[in-house]
Design a protein around this motif. Structure first.
Motif, PDB file in Angstrom:
ATOM      1  N   ARG A 177       0.824  -1.204   0.000  1.00  0.00           N
ATOM      2  CA  ARG A 177       0.000   0.000   0.000  1.00  0.00           C
ATOM      3  C   ARG A 177       0.863   1.260   0.000  1.00  0.00           C
ATOM      4  O   ARG A 177       2.018   1.235   0.408  1.00  0.00           O
ATOM      5  N   HIS A 178       0.285   2.340  -0.461  1.00  0.00           N
ATOM      6  CA  HIS A 178       1.027   3.585  -0.592  1.00  0.00           C
ATOM      7  C   HIS A 178       0.871   4.430   0.671  1.00  0.00           C
ATOM      8  O   HIS A 178      -0.221   4.914   0.967  1.00  0.00           O
ATOM      9  N   ASP A 219      -2.876   5.783   0.496  1.00  0.00           N
ATOM     10  CA  ASP A 219      -3.791   4.868   1.178  1.00  0.00           C
ATOM     11  C   ASP A 219      -3.749   5.160   2.677  1.00  0.00           C
ATOM     12  O   ASP A 219      -4.769   5.133   3.367  1.00  0.00           O
ATOM     13  N   ARG A 240      -2.978  10.991  -2.830  1.00  0.00           N
ATOM     14  CA  ARG A 240      -2.735   9.678  -3.440  1.00  0.00           C
ATOM     15  C   ARG A 240      -2.427   8.606  -2.401  1.00  0.00           C
ATOM     16  O   ARG A 240      -2.074   7.479  -2.744  1.00  0.00           O
ATOM     17  N   THR A 259      -9.173   7.650   3.284  1.00  0.00           N
ATOM     18  CA  THR A 259      -7.769   7.510   3.682  1.00  0.00           C
ATOM     19  C   THR A 259      -7.637   7.280   5.187  1.00  0.00           C
ATOM     20  O   THR A 259      -8.395   7.856   5.976  1.00  0.00           O
TER      21      THR A 259
END
Lengths: 283, 283
Positions: free
Chosen positions: A159-160, A203, A201, A224
């Motif tokens: 995940r980011h 997560d 952007r 988020t």
């Protein structure tokens, strides 16, 4: 809709209970675990934090010495205090509290702390070992971020995660811990050209910038998970985070301030201290 | 349209010339700078790289000892060699070449290298100092990435640099150096969920994954500056990068392999060695 609150209180309580059990066993065996906090500031919120550590330590059966050198301490005096505590067999954990007097470098001075007693991971050698994925104490705040996400079962691999803040004490070590957990990690800071474009952007968004209300609803994509590491003094004498309250209308989940990362950080410091004491008495 | 080629040859030549000047002065003053490379592998491309360092050192007036312990060397033997070289006053730079025999940790063993001689920034203490922005030798490959971008006047402050690869020797230290230059830095790796989605958002893309052709045209937005750190053995005995050739049709600029990051890396290693020799003879 309001974000789920990712409280740190439950996790902190269980970490403190575990630390107390280990501390009591060490004390019974003749080695009361001892933490020393070196202070060279008269900054109010810093002194408040030191008192909260000392209180939590006492409750967990850990002796806590506050070594107050005063706001006019010299670099040589701070270095000498850290050397003395590193060499003192009755001391198991050493913390250098910031801010420091002008001209003193926390990272440089922390290089004096015995890595075996570096319970807040402030020695650059500890940071390097962390980055190289060798055993080391992580800075407690950075570790608290990951521990809190784990506690609330927020998945990390692949995940980011966007980290706002590149400090040696939080942003950078948090990035290392998150990379080690297989997250894709972006680090933003005051010079980032398009901060909302980056943070939207994410997560998972970790905010450790030290600026009250820096992250607003416009920075956060719906759903988020937001971790607020900020602890800024509020007008009413309390604390506010780096994340504006309105973010809870957009985020999927949000850590409160106070009561989120903070209590977990303190509990991890206590845990590190008993781990250091157990290790040092064995060698 | 074809990307501009960001050659490393010109920069490498000027770095080597500067190193040679400093090396000759040290030799004239009675201290020939000496680099030792510890090898414990029979990997062909690794041995090829060591030979290229030795040749470049000789041309720059630096003595280079290759200490070949063989592919069956034990961890204890490698550690002893690094300790001996760290203690040897006639040696100014120590490199531990990878790969190592199974069970040996490069980061752990490199902790034995005297930081003052750690010219390839392999000791975790050097990495930690780098992360904390204290003086230290950076891993030469990571430093070469930034030096090459500087040489070709690619601006970094505020721009989004995406690093593919999270190794302790390239990806992580490159991220630190880029953060110190005020870039916004994202680190991707084998577990990144949407690699093209991340890399297409880069202003500058640094690829250090060690996988031939990993990055294709679909990973790169038009105009991106791409730095290819890969040096993978090609079928014909040559080298190929991590970036597929077709990327030059999309990228704005691209470093060649060979002839890009590689020669700058070697030249920086020589520069670090003469800097270490100058520093060690002064103390």
């Amino acid at each position: 809709m309001s974000a789920i609150s990712l409280s740190g209180k439950e996790l902190a309580a269980s970490l403190r209970a575990r630390a107390k059990e280990a501390a009591d066993a060490l004390t019974a065996a003749g080695t009361p675990p001892r933490l020393a906090v070196v202070v060279a500031t008269d900054d109010g919120s810093s002194l408040w934090y030191v008192r909260s550590i000392a209180k939590a330590a006492a409750k967990s059966g850990i002796v806590c010495d506050v070594v107050d050198l005063g706001a006019d301490a010299t670099v040589a005096e701070i270095r000498r205090a850290l050397e003395t505590l590193s060499a003192d067999d009755t001391v198991h954990g050493v913390i250098l509290q910031t801010p420091l007097p002008e001209g003193a470098s926390a990272a440089d001075l922390a290089g004096t702390i015995d890595p075996a007693k570096d319970v807040d991971g402030a020695n650059p050698a500890s940071l390097g070992r962390l980055a190289a994925r060798l055993p080391a104490f992580a800075p407690a705040t950075a570790e608290a971020v990951v521990a809190l996400l784990d506690h609330h079962e927020v998945p990390l691999p692949g995940r980011h995660v966007v980290v706002v803040g590149r400090s040696t004490v939080v942003g950078v070590p948090a990035a290392h811990l998150l990379l080690a957990r297989d997250a894709t990690v972006s680090v933003c800071h005051s010079r980032t050209a398009d901060l909302p474009g980056m943070t939207r952007r994410a997560d998972v968004l970790v905010v450790a910038a030290g600026r009250a209300g820096l992250v607003t609803a416009g920075h956060v994509a719906p759903g988020t998970v937001v971790v607020d590491v900020g602890t800024n003094p509020a007008g009413d004498g309390g604390l506010v985070g780096d994340v504006a309250p309105e973010v809870s209308e957009v985020a999927g989940a949000l850590t409160p301030v106070p009561g989120g990362v903070g209590p977990v950080t303190t509990a991890l410091l206590l845990g590190h201290t008993v781990a250091a004491a157990a290790h040092l008495t064995q060698r």
